[in-house]
Design a protein around this motif. Structure first.
Motif, PDB file in Angstrom:
ATOM      1  N   LEU A  48       0.818  -1.211   0.000  1.00  0.00           N
ATOM      2  CA  LEU A  48       0.000   0.000   0.000  1.00  0.00           C
ATOM      3  C   LEU A  48       0.853   1.264   0.000  1.00  0.00           C
ATOM      4  O   LEU A  48       0.326   2.371  -0.151  1.00  0.00           O
ATOM      5  CB  LEU A  48      -0.959  -0.006   1.196  1.00  0.00           C
ATOM      6  CG  LEU A  48      -1.959  -1.173   1.220  1.00  0.00           C
ATOM      7  CD1 LEU A  48      -2.893  -1.066   2.414  1.00  0.00           C
ATOM      8  CD2 LEU A  48      -2.764  -1.240  -0.073  1.00  0.00           C
ATOM      9  N   ARG A  90       0.449   3.560  -3.013  1.00  0.00           N
ATOM     10  CA  ARG A  90      -0.636   4.535  -3.153  1.00  0.00           C
ATOM     11  C   ARG A  90      -0.052   5.933  -3.380  1.00  0.00           C
ATOM     12  O   ARG A  90       0.988   6.272  -2.802  1.00  0.00           O
ATOM     13  CB  ARG A  90      -1.513   4.544  -1.899  1.00  0.00           C
ATOM     14  CG  ARG A  90      -2.431   3.341  -1.739  1.00  0.00           C
ATOM     15  CD  ARG A  90      -3.680   3.459  -2.605  1.00  0.00           C
ATOM     16  NE  ARG A  90      -4.625   2.383  -2.343  1.00  0.00           N
ATOM     17  CZ  ARG A  90      -5.700   2.498  -1.557  1.00  0.00           C
ATOM     18  NH1 ARG A  90      -5.941   3.639  -0.929  1.00  0.00           N
ATOM     19  NH2 ARG A  90      -6.511   1.486  -1.395  1.00  0.00           N
ATOM     20  N   TYR A 150      -0.279   9.977   3.650  1.00  0.00           N
ATOM     21  CA  TYR A 150      -0.416   9.941   2.197  1.00  0.00           C
ATOM     22  C   TYR A 150      -0.504  11.356   1.625  1.00  0.00           C
ATOM     23  O   TYR A 150      -1.117  11.576   0.588  1.00  0.00           O
ATOM     24  CB  TYR A 150      -1.645   9.115   1.803  1.00  0.00           C
ATOM     25  CG  TYR A 150      -1.531   7.668   2.220  1.00  0.00           C
ATOM     26  CD1 TYR A 150      -0.984   6.711   1.370  1.00  0.00           C
ATOM     27  CD2 TYR A 150      -1.950   7.253   3.491  1.00  0.00           C
ATOM     28  CE1 TYR A 150      -0.868   5.386   1.756  1.00  0.00           C
ATOM     29  CE2 TYR A 150      -1.829   5.927   3.881  1.00  0.00           C
ATOM     30  CZ  TYR A 150      -1.290   5.007   3.015  1.00  0.00           C
ATOM     31  OH  TYR A 150      -1.162   3.691   3.397  1.00  0.00           O
ATOM     32  N   GLU A 175      -6.512  13.081   6.656  1.00  0.00           N
ATOM     33  CA  GLU A 175      -6.559  11.636   6.885  1.00  0.00           C
ATOM     34  C   GLU A 175      -7.018  11.321   8.306  1.00  0.00           C
ATOM     35  O   GLU A 175      -7.783  10.372   8.538  1.00  0.00           O
ATOM     36  CB  GLU A 175      -5.179  11.032   6.631  1.00  0.00           C
ATOM     37  CG  GLU A 175      -4.698  11.134   5.205  1.00  0.00           C
ATOM     38  CD  GLU A 175      -3.208  10.863   5.064  1.00  0.00           C
ATOM     39  OE1 GLU A 175      -2.648  10.149   5.931  1.00  0.00           O
ATOM     40  OE2 GLU A 175      -2.602  11.360   4.100  1.00  0.00           O
ATOM     41  N   ASP A 196      -3.241   1.296   7.370  1.00  0.00           N
ATOM     42  CA  ASP A 196      -2.430   0.121   7.072  1.00  0.00           C
ATOM     43  C   ASP A 196      -1.522  -0.177   8.256  1.00  0.00           C
ATOM     44  O   ASP A 196      -0.623   0.590   8.581  1.00  0.00           O
ATOM     45  CB  ASP A 196      -1.603   0.420   5.807  1.00  0.00           C
ATOM     46  CG  ASP A 196      -0.686  -0.731   5.406  1.00  0.00           C
ATOM     47  OD1 ASP A 196      -0.827  -1.834   5.973  1.00  0.00           O
ATOM     48  OD2 ASP A 196       0.170  -0.502   4.521  1.00  0.00           O
ATOM     49  N   LEU A 252      -5.385  -4.407   9.169  1.00  0.00           N
ATOM     50  CA  LEU A 252      -5.960  -3.124   8.797  1.00  0.00           C
ATOM     51  C   LEU A 252      -6.729  -2.568   9.983  1.00  0.00           C
ATOM     52  O   LEU A 252      -7.496  -3.306  10.630  1.00  0.00           O
ATOM     53  CB  LEU A 252      -6.906  -3.267   7.594  1.00  0.00           C
ATOM     54  CG  LEU A 252      -6.268  -3.533   6.234  1.00  0.00           C
ATOM     55  CD1 LEU A 252      -7.342  -3.851   5.190  1.00  0.00           C
ATOM     56  CD2 LEU A 252      -5.447  -2.323   5.782  1.00  0.00           C
ATOM     57  N   SER A 296      -9.337   0.363  11.877  1.00  0.00           N
ATOM     58  CA  SER A 296     -10.488   1.222  11.605  1.00  0.00           C
ATOM     59  C   SER A 296     -11.118   1.646  12.919  1.00  0.00           C
ATOM     60  O   SER A 296     -10.970   0.968  13.937  1.00  0.00           O
ATOM     61  CB  SER A 296     -11.523   0.478  10.753  1.00  0.00           C
ATOM     62  OG  SER A 296     -12.691   1.254  10.561  1.00  0.00           O
ATOM     63  N   ALA A 306      -8.125  -3.791   0.700  1.00  0.00           N
ATOM     64  CA  ALA A 306      -8.171  -2.329   0.859  1.00  0.00           C
ATOM     65  C   ALA A 306      -8.812  -1.655  -0.345  1.00  0.00           C
ATOM     66  O   ALA A 306      -9.405  -0.578  -0.219  1.00  0.00           O
ATOM     67  CB  ALA A 306      -6.760  -1.801   1.067  1.00  0.00           C
ATOM     68  N   LEU A 343      -7.270   5.799   2.661  1.00  0.00           N
ATOM     69  CA  LEU A 343      -6.318   5.341   3.657  1.00  0.00           C
ATOM     70  C   LEU A 343      -5.816   6.512   4.487  1.00  0.00           C
ATOM     71  O   LEU A 343      -5.660   7.626   3.983  1.00  0.00           O
ATOM     72  CB  LEU A 343      -5.118   4.655   2.989  1.00  0.00           C
ATOM     73  CG  LEU A 343      -5.379   3.321   2.288  1.00  0.00           C
ATOM     74  CD1 LEU A 343      -4.089   2.818   1.651  1.00  0.00           C
ATOM     75  CD2 LEU A 343      -5.931   2.277   3.250  1.00  0.00           C
TER      76      LEU A 343
END
Length: 360
Positions: free
Chosen positions: A7, A10, A27, A33, A45, A141, A143, A199, A204
């Motif tokens: 990832l 990205r 990112y 984010e 991630d 992952l 969340s 994903a 992300l």
């Protein structure tokens, strides 16, 4: 050798360093984010996490005898946390635990996985258990919400800040007032080869965002808030990772003695940092009370609402209402201290004001 996450391909991905090497720190838009992660619309991630499995019919009863947590009758799918302690009660390993009915999964920091698997293998004796470090085969992952599309994946739900069975709160607020309630947290186990597909094109967030939310939730992290002297009481880990009424395990005597006395030698604090310098102190910076060194910064981040924030471990004797100074080289930062662990067990202090409200 650090395995880099796919990832990181990205757009805008910037790799993290230190304990989070191998995944993205951000990112390109860290605060955006962070908002998305807090709102539950982004994933983070965590594929650098370590994963250790324990199989065999004796797995739960065996882990129960070794650890601080009551695991003998852990139902499949229920999440918990365990500590493995030294004889002196110091934290050696801190594992997120979920069992699927056949395998107990231990999610740990990257630096813990190999040593944990090695230590567990030394403790097998004649019991029917098998231990494996499967970190290369499984990714994680994170969340702040349950993802309906991930219903087929095994998930660890952080019990923080709820006080578990046999646990005890050392925090200065009751559970209803704990800031950790603002950060529900879920970690999904994903086969490493399916990480990109799982994903997909989901938004992300980098680990910088996850760290900021963790710090604001007062959630300690192994390798950040811990050192070779840390005992669970100092970080309020009796609430989620210790069962005070279970049978014997290594380190239990210290856990019981300190709990009965109510005086852990150090305590975790939350720091609101002066943001006028537009910089943040480094992890490890000294925390001072006047000219006296009283602790060190353990985690620091830019929070999307509160600005620069940190966790620090300080001496129990530091006055609760005292404004502290963080010194990074020659650069001083004023730090408003917000109590997490009460200086003396049994005290409940107002989170925002520092005013003694009553006794537990």
């Amino acid at each position: 050798m650090t395995i880099k996450s796919p990832l990181l391909a990205r757009p805008g991905a910037v790799e993290a360093a230190g304990a989070d090497a191998g995944v993205a720190s951000h990112y390109g838009e860290p605060l955006r984010e962070q908002r998305a992660l807090a709102a539950g619309t982004a994933l983070v991630d965590l594929s650098h996490r370590g994963v250790v499995t324990v199989t065999g019919p004796d797995r739960l009863s065996w882990l129960n005898t070794l650890s601080s947590q009551q695991l003998t009758n852990l139902p499949p799918g229920q999440s918990t946390e365990l500590l493995l302690l030294s004889v002196q009660g110091r934290i050696e390993f801190d594992a997120r635990v979920v069992d699927d009915g056949a395998t107990t999964w231990l999610i740990v920091e990257a630096a813990e996985a190999g040593p944990l698997a090695e230590w567990l293998n030394k403790m097998k004796f004649m019991l029917r258990v098998e231990i494996a470090d499967v970190s290369a085969d499984w990714a994680v992952l994170g969340s702040t919400r349950r993802v309906p599309e991930f219903s087929g994946l095994l998930v660890w739900e952080d019990p923080w800040p709820h006080v578990g069975a046999g646990g005890y709160s050392y925090a200065v607020v009751d559970e209803a007032g704990h800031p950790g309630l603002e950060r529900p947290w879920f970690e999904y186990l994903v086969p490493a080869g399916e990480l990109e597909v799982t994903a997909r094109e989901r938004p992300l967030a980098g680990v910088w965002a996850a760290e900021a939310l963790r710090i604001a939730a007062w959630r300690p992290r192994w390798g950040a808030e811990t050192d070779d002297r840390t005992i669970p009481h100092e970080l309020d880990l009796l609430r989620t990772a210790v069962h005070l009424d279970k049978g014997c395990y290594k380190g239990q005597e210290t856990v019981a003695r300190v709990h009965n006395l109510g005086h852990p030698p150090r305590r975790l604090v939350f720091l609101q940092l002066d943001g006028s310098q537009h910089t943040m102190p480094a992890v490890g910076s000294g925390v001072r009370s006047g000219d006296r060194l009283v602790g060190a910064v353990t985690s620091v981040a830019q929070h999307y609402e509160m600005g620069p924030v940190a966790l620090a471990v300080v001496k129990r004797s530091v006055a609760p209402g005292e404004v502290l100074t963080v010194l990074d080289g020659e650069e001083p930062y004023t730090a408003a201290q917000e109590l997490i662990v009460a200086p003396d067990a049994g005290q409940v202090v107002g989170r925002q004001t520092g005013f003694l409200r009553g006794t537990r």
